[in-house]
Write an enzyme that holds these catalytic residues in place. Structure first.
Site, PDB file in Angstrom:
ATOM      1  N   ASP A 284      -0.567  15.187  49.174  1.00 40.41           N
ATOM      2  CA  ASP A 284      -0.742  13.777  49.507  1.00 40.41           C
ATOM      3  C   ASP A 284      -0.025  12.912  48.485  1.00 40.41           C
ATOM      4  OD1 ASP A 284      -2.408  13.580  47.320  1.00 40.41           O
ATOM      5  OD2 ASP A 284      -4.249  13.333  48.470  1.00 40.41           O
ATOM      6  N   ASN A 292      -0.817   0.278  49.069  1.00 37.62           N
ATOM      7  CA  ASN A 292      -1.296  -0.499  50.204  1.00 37.62           C
ATOM      8  C   ASN A 292      -1.863  -1.836  49.762  1.00 37.62           C
ATOM      9  OD1 ASN A 292      -0.730   0.748  52.606  1.00 37.62           O
ATOM     10  ND2 ASN A 292      -2.624   1.917  52.732  1.00 37.62           N
ATOM     11  N   ASP A 301       2.982   1.905  55.374  1.00 39.37           N
ATOM     12  CA  ASP A 301       3.483   2.712  56.503  1.00 39.37           C
ATOM     13  C   ASP A 301       4.901   3.195  56.228  1.00 39.37           C
ATOM     14  OD1 ASP A 301       1.122   2.291  57.786  1.00 39.37           O
ATOM     15  OD2 ASP A 301       1.884   0.750  59.158  1.00 39.37           O
ATOM     16  N   GLU A 327      -2.853   9.714  54.039  1.00 38.17           N
ATOM     17  CA  GLU A 327      -1.639  10.019  53.277  1.00 38.17           C
ATOM     18  C   GLU A 327      -1.507  11.498  52.975  1.00 38.17           C
ATOM     19  OE1 GLU A 327      -4.745   8.910  50.109  1.00 38.17           O
ATOM     20  OE2 GLU A 327      -4.321   8.474  52.201  1.00 38.17           O
TER      21      GLU A 327
END
Length: 415
Positions: A284, A292, A301, A327
């Protein structure tokens, strides 16, 4: 005087009797002639009426014969149409539920041989990437004959037929014109485009060793079959596209978790059956929530998509990458040992760390943490393979992130 008067009277009487007698005879003659004329006229009228009735009967008989011929032809046409409808219905049932193109065309080839009665039947598909026709399915089994067909299937006459969407009906085959028939004693052939209103799939080629084996009715019937098959092929393509879309993660364009689970199951079975290693990577993006919160979800994104593109660019065709959730991502590496997987992933980690992600005025780099496990060095079941890779990922995060950790080997010390 008396004598004279008597003679005169006698003469008068005789004259009267003669006139009366001959007058009667004449009257009877006239009446007889009149009667004969009347009878003759009646007979003539009756004869003409009989002639008219005879002509009418003849016409009615001719019409009856004509109607009988038409009825017989109609019965033959109806019987043929019923047989044709039944055959097409059977074909529809046989192929309508098949969504695998390979199985569909194999079944089609068998049906064509049974219905049309040719010596050979070949399904030819158009490969859009190479722009060439390729033999997909055929009942030609002789290696030499098969090589001749494949080597010459892109002859100009077949390419023209495919591009123009026209059919070929040839009952006196010239081997120089149809070079793909050489060596098989082909004397008749017909070639039908396999198309729909929007797609050109290829050709159906039916060949016979007899001369004059096919006619326009064979062509017409085969066209109907080809149209049905074209629709089924189009539906099969649509089904595969829909199925593929259901497997894809909408954001990153890589596989989703559901497909990963299916593929893990099948790959694990193959690895067990054939005795080769299967490695699993879970990774991840480090501190993804921070990106974010700092740059917004749209940039987040973009980070996910960009990292996925970097990873995809390094994978083999047999490898499988999927978005596991949020993620977190997974990679399946068939026929890859734990050490080989570690080296590959370490290279991948460096690529991600050096990759710059830009969006307008934002320009950043991210890192990722990786956990690696392998069948049968670290796990003997699917669940254990996932669990041990996930444990290794947890260790990588605990070790400070931006690193690769491998699962503990079952029989040796961990990496």
């Amino acid at each position: 005087i008396r004598r004279t008067i008597g003679m005169a009277a006698a003469l008068y009487v005789i004259t009267f009797i003669s006139v009366y007698f001959f007058g009667g005879l004449y009257r009877y003659r006239i009446e007889d002639e009149f009667q004969s004329t009347y009878v003759k006229e009646q007979l003539d009228e009756q004869y003409q009426r009989l002639e008219s009735e005879r002509d009418d009967i003849i016409q009615k008989y001719s019409r009856l014969i004509s109607s009988s011929d038409k009825l017989e032809k109609s019965n033959k046409t109806l019987s043929k149409s019923i047989a044709e409808f039944y055959t097409l219905n059977q074909i529809s049932q046989a192929i309508g539920s098949i969504l695998d193109t390979k199985e569909l065309l194999k079944r089609l080839n068998d049906i064509i041989l049974g219905v049309v009665g040719g010596s050979y039947s070949t399904i030819i598909l158009y490969d859009e990437e190479s722009g060439r026709l390729k033999v997909h399915t055929t009942n030609v089994v002789n290696p030499g004959d098969l090589a001749t067909i494949k080597d010459n299937i892109n002859s100009s006459i077949l390419l023209d037929t495919f591009m123009k969407g026209e059919y070929i009906l040839e009952n006196n085959v010239d081997y120089y014109q149809y070079i793909f028939t050489c060596g098989r004693n082909i004397n008749s052939l017909m070639c039908i485009p396999l198309t729909t209103g929007s797609r050109k799939f290829g050709l159906i080629l039916v060949e016979h060793t007899l001369s004059n084996a096919f006619d326009t009715e064979n062509v017409r019937f085969l066209k109907i079959i080809a149209q049905q098959v074209g629709i089924v092929m189009e539906n099969a393509e649509l089904y595969l596209k829909m199925k593929e879309m259901a497997r894809i993660d909408g954001l990153t364009g890589i596989y989703n978790r559901q497909y990963f689970q299916e593929r893990l199951q099948s790959e694990f079975k193959e690895a067990q059956k054939n005795g080769y290693p299967l490695s699993l990577v879970i990774y991840d993006i480090d501190y993804f929530k921070k990106f974010n919160d700092m740059y917004g979800h749209l940039f987040g994104d973009k980070v996910l998509k960009s990292v996925a593109e970097v990873v995809v660019s390094t994978l083999r065709k047999s490898d499988v990458i999927a978005r596991y959730g949020g993620e977190e991502f997974t990679i399946l590496l068939p026929r890859t040992s734990l050490d080989e997987a570690y080296e590959k992933v370490e290279t991948l980690r460096k690529l991600i760390a050096n990759h710059v992600i830009e969006d307008n005025l934002i320009s950043v780099s991210v890192t990722a943490s990786f956990g690696v496990s392998s069948f049968d060095e670290c796990a003997l079941t699917e669940n254990d393979l996932v669990r041990t890779a996930d444990d290794a990922l947890y260790e990588a995060k605990s070790a400070g992130r931006n690193c690769v950790m491998t699962a503990r080997r079952l029989y040796e010390a961990k990496h």
